[in-house]
Design a protein around this motif. Structure first.
Motif, PDB file in Angstrom:
ATOM      1  N   ALA A  30     102.179  21.020 -63.820  1.00 15.28           N
ATOM      2  CA  ALA A  30     102.885  21.948 -64.698  1.00 15.28           C
ATOM      3  C   ALA A  30     104.314  21.491 -64.952  1.00 15.28           C
ATOM      4  N   PHE A  31     104.979  20.934 -63.935  1.00 14.91           N
ATOM      5  CA  PHE A  31     106.357  20.473 -64.110  1.00 14.91           C
ATOM      6  C   PHE A  31     106.413  19.243 -65.010  1.00 14.91           C
ATOM      7  N   ILE A  32     105.471  18.317 -64.853  1.00 16.19           N
ATOM      8  CA  ILE A  32     105.460  17.137 -65.734  1.00 16.19           C
ATOM      9  C   ILE A  32     105.172  17.562 -67.176  1.00 16.19           C
ATOM     10  N   ALA A  33     104.250  18.515 -67.350  1.00 17.37           N
ATOM     11  CA  ALA A  33     103.980  19.041 -68.692  1.00 17.37           C
ATOM     12  C   ALA A  33     105.215  19.732 -69.258  1.00 17.37           C
ATOM     13  N   TYR A  34     105.946  20.430 -68.386  1.00 15.54           N
ATOM     14  CA  TYR A  34     107.190  21.087 -68.812  1.00 15.54           C
ATOM     15  C   TYR A  34     108.195  20.059 -69.344  1.00 15.54           C
ATOM     16  N   ILE A  49     103.278  21.849 -77.326  1.00 17.35           N
ATOM     17  CA  ILE A  49     102.504  22.411 -76.229  1.00 17.35           C
ATOM     18  C   ILE A  49     101.165  21.718 -76.044  1.00 17.35           C
ATOM     19  N   TRP A  50     100.524  21.279 -77.132  1.00 16.09           N
ATOM     20  CA  TRP A  50      99.221  20.621 -76.987  1.00 16.09           C
ATOM     21  C   TRP A  50      99.360  19.282 -76.288  1.00 16.09           C
ATOM     22  N   VAL A  51     100.390  18.540 -76.630  1.00 17.26           N
ATOM     23  CA  VAL A  51     100.636  17.272 -75.927  1.00 17.26           C
ATOM     24  C   VAL A  51     100.992  17.546 -74.475  1.00 17.26           C
ATOM     25  N   ALA A  52     101.775  18.596 -74.241  1.00 18.52           N
ATOM     26  CA  ALA A  52     102.138  18.950 -72.869  1.00 18.52           C
ATOM     27  C   ALA A  52     100.904  19.280 -72.038  1.00 18.52           C
ATOM     28  N   ILE A  53      99.942  19.970 -72.634  1.00 20.51           N
ATOM     29  CA  ILE A  53      98.700  20.284 -71.922  1.00 20.51           C
ATOM     30  C   ILE A  53      97.951  19.010 -71.555  1.00 20.51           C
ATOM     31  N   LEU A  54      97.878  18.065 -72.484  1.00 20.21           N
ATOM     32  CA  LEU A  54      97.216  16.793 -72.198  1.00 20.21           C
ATOM     33  C   LEU A  54      97.958  16.007 -71.119  1.00 20.21           C
ATOM     34  N   VAL A  55      99.291  16.052 -71.166  1.00 16.25           N
ATOM     35  CA  VAL A  55     100.093  15.374 -70.140  1.00 16.25           C
ATOM     36  C   VAL A  55      99.832  15.992 -68.766  1.00 16.25           C
ATOM     37  N   GLY A  56      99.737  17.321 -68.717  1.00 15.72           N
ATOM     38  CA  GLY A  56      99.439  17.986 -67.453  1.00 15.72           C
ATOM     39  C   GLY A  56      98.084  17.588 -66.908  1.00 15.72           C
ATOM     40  N   ALA A  57      97.079  17.512 -67.783  1.00 10.19           N
ATOM     41  CA  ALA A  57      95.741  17.102 -67.349  1.00 10.19           C
ATOM     42  C   ALA A  57      95.750  15.662 -66.833  1.00 10.19           C
TER      43      ALA A  57
END
Length: 330
Positions: free
Chosen positions: A82-86, A95-103
């Motif tokens: 969650a922090f890396i996605a943040y 937000i969609w790229v952030a979700i992929l980064v979190g995954a």
């Protein structure tokens, strides 16, 4: 502010009815139809909570299935994702790229934990109880590392929740609709992968008989790594969606959610992804419906359901686990 598990918080101001059902007689205190309004609102919150639980519990049960390790660092891996996605969201990635980064972060962290920490201990014959202690130590290390780097202040994703939408009496924000969509798409994708792809067939063959699968030319080490990557991606998605649904999050919000994740996984038989899906929906919906009377019942109901199902079926809802317990150790 309630930042614990149960997770009805969001950064939008969702209207809250001024009265609550009478906890003593179960009838409505105010105008006619108020109880039904509370019920439909709770259904909406339950769908969101269930979606987060589905992602987290299925990832947890897959990790346990391939290693037979009760991974207490799972919640902190959610926090890290969650922090890396943040960071990606704060950099303007969306937000969609952030979700992929979190995954991707969850998948990478999980594979590294498996390869660099758990597998060497298992090959040395470390007992299962000692492995729990190893995962606990890893959880403490991860949590303190996140705190040292990110600090103790709360953070929120850059984009707002958007307009609240009224659907069949439920009030959901655009982010909450994203959470439900991500969970549904992920579970459909996981089902298709397990049933119709070569890696899915290899995983099922390895689960049925690792030695036979190895003798047939299946690279069981790669199958194990793939299972850790898949479960880690779900862990990352669980962490990001959990953070999205909170008004703000800090360095230990994932570890606080871990107990509810474990309850959902155990409900459906640990190691059985389809059972974890059912357990997540049952516990997510029941906990939010119980919150109609008082929010403090949310966690209580989750564990009451778990205790009851274990009394009736000690092995959980599914008696047979999907994944062979000792794949990762071989």
């Amino acid at each position: 502010m309630d930042t614990g598990p149960g997770l009805r918080q969001s950064r939008s101001s969702v209207p809250t009815p001024r009265a609550t059902p009478n906890a003593t007689n179960g009838h409505c205190d105010e105008r006619e139809g108020f109880c039904m309004n509370q019920f439909t609102l709770a259904i909406g919150f339950g769908l969101v909570t269930s979606a987060i639980l589905v992602l987290s519990a299925v990832g947890f049960t897959l990790q346990f299935g391939v290693s037979n390790i009760f991974n207490l660092a799972y919640g902190d891996a959610m926090t890290l994702s969650a922090f890396i996605a943040y960071l990606a969201d704060a950099a303007g990635a969306g937000i969609w790229v952030a979700i992929l980064v979190g995954a991707a972060t969850g998948a990478l962290v999980s594979v590294l934990i498996s390869r660099l920490i758990f597998t060497p201990f298992l090959r040395r014959g470390t007992s299962r109880f000692a492995m729990v202690m190893v995962s606990l130590a890893l959880a403490v290390i991860l949590q303190n590392a996140i705190q040292a780097i990110a600090g103790t202040r709360f953070r929120s994703y850059a984009e707002g929740q958007g307009k609240s939408l009224h659907l069949l009496g439920m009030i959901l924000t655009s982010y909450q609709l994203v959470i439900i969509a991500v969970a549904v798409a992920s579970m459909v994708g996981l089902h298709l992968l397990l049933q119709y792809t070569r890696i899915g067939k290899a995983l099922r063959a390895t689960a049925a008989d690792p030695e036979l699968a190895r003798s047939c030319g299946i690279a069981t080490d790669r199958v194990s790594a793939a299972a850790w990557a898949i479960s880690g991606a779900l862990c990352g998605l669980g962490g990001v969606t959990l953070a999205l649904n909170l008004a703000s999050f800090d360095f230990h919000f994932g570890s606080e959610f871990l107990l509810i994740v474990v309850a959902a996984a155990v409900f459906g038989s640990v190691g059985q992804p389809y059972g974890a899906m059912v357990g997540a929906v049952v516990i997510g919906m029941a906990s939010e419906l119980a919150a109609i009377w008082t929010p403090s019942l949310k966690q209580v109901v989750a564990f009451v359901i778990l205790v009851v199902i274990l009394l009736i079926r000690p092995g959980g809802l599914w008696r047979r686990a999907f994944v062979q317990m000792d794949v990762a150790a071989r």
